[in-house]
Design an enzyme around this catalytic site. Structure first.
Site, PDB file in Angstrom:
ATOM      1  N   GLU A   1       0.941  -1.504   0.154  1.00 15.31           N
ATOM      2  CA  GLU A   1      -0.358  -0.031   0.222  1.00 15.31           C
ATOM      3  C   GLU A   1       0.911   1.385  -0.191  1.00 15.31           C
ATOM      4  O   GLU A   1       1.543   1.706   1.150  1.00 15.31           O
ATOM      5  CB  GLU A   1      -1.014  -0.308   1.250  1.00 15.31           C
TER       6      GLU A   1
ATOM      7  N   ASP B   1      -3.382   9.508  10.513  1.00 17.83           N
ATOM      8  CA  ASP B   1      -2.363   9.010  11.202  1.00 17.83           C
ATOM      9  C   ASP B   1      -1.839   9.262  11.972  1.00 17.83           C
ATOM     10  O   ASP B   1      -1.830  10.788  12.896  1.00 17.83           O
ATOM     11  CB  ASP B   1      -1.514   8.978   9.852  1.00 17.83           C
TER      12      ASP B   1
END
Length: 283
Positions: free
Chosen positions: A48, A59
């Site tokens: 990914e 994140d």
């Protein structure tokens, strides 16, 4: 587009499908061909690969620092796609799912041009971050025209309608986020909830389902397989190994190779890797 079998096609009992995450440009982009070749050889099913973008709300600090390092090298989507296109012909097994942010990367060129460029580069799938809900139909239409499989997402705690939509539209794989929060935050897994969701979701989806967030070790992967997960995504733990290798001026490709071997149970996770000192190329 590649006409090879789909994502995680080599999954079997005792060997869940494995995807790992990296920001393109961290380590530096000139090392990407070596990274891709290594992952292809090391039994990893999918990379990914993110086109770096700043201040991701999903994140944690490890991935956000990684994105900042890549952006400091002025890495662009065009450079990432060119690097993928150059390396793709030599790959035998590894699939590449590109992750791109709607506002930072996609909105400018537009969905049609961007999806075509991703497909033309040889990426096997696309995950759009931050896509406005009103733009989802146009995105799915553009991806279909480009013959580009899409990665959809939902949470383990998402409602039935959200899970059903994710299952219906996933054509690369469905990324099942194990818990709310930011990546790498170490929130405990709700194992009972995951087990309840995984079976029906995998039955409804025509694409594979991969579980991510909180997956760091071979033991985590084994535990998730026991709950019914067919495939997993490992993110922050690998990015952290890259960060450490760069800080200590060791070869990040060799360090990440050691990490992937650990995930497959080939090297005890508690032992130091066999990484060698890095050259100064690209660091």
């Amino acid at each position: 587009m590649s006409d090879r079998p789909g994502f995680f096609a080599r999954r079997r009992p005792g060997r869940p499908g494995l995807a790992v995450f990296l920001n393109a440009g961290d380590p530096p982009l000139d090392l990407l061909p070596d990274l891709l070749a290594m992952l292809d050889e090391n039994d990893v099913d999918c990379l990914e690969l993110a086109v770096p973008f700043p201040d991701s709300v999903t994140d944690g600090p490890v991935v956000r620092r990684s994105a900042r390092r890549a952006l400091a090298h002025d890495v662009t989507a065009r450079e990432v796609l060119d690097a993928v296109a150059a390396a793709r012909p030599a790959l035998r097994h590894l699939r590449i799912a590109l992750l791109a942010d709607w506002s930072h990367t996609v909105k400018g060129p537009g969905l049609g041009d961007f999806t075509r460029s991703v497909a033309d580069a040889g990426c096997d799938g696309l995950l759009l971050h931050g896509l406005p809900p009103r733009s989802r139909p146009a995105y799915l239409e553009a991806a279909e025209r480009a013959a580009l499989p899409v990665v959809t997402t939902c949470y383990a705690v998402s409602g039935p309608q959200v899970r059903a939509e994710a299952a219906a539209h996933a054509s690369a794989y469905l990324y099942l986020v194990a818990h709310y929060g930011r990546s790498g935050t170490g929130a405990p897994l709700d194992e009972r909830r995951l087990a309840e969701v995984l079976g029906p979701l995998q039955a409804d989806a025509t694409a594979p389902v991969a579980v991510g967030f909180g997956v760091r070790t071979a033991a985590d992967i084994t535990r998730l397989e026991g709950l019914g997960a067919h495939s997993v995504v490992v993110g922050s733990a690998g990015v952290e190994r890259i960060e450490r290798a760069l800080a200590e001026r060791r070869d990040p490709v060799e360090e990440f190779a050691a990490f992937t071997r650990e995930l497959r149970g080939a090297t005890p996770a508690g032992l130091p890797s066999t990484a060698v000192p890095a050259t100064t190329k690209g660091i």
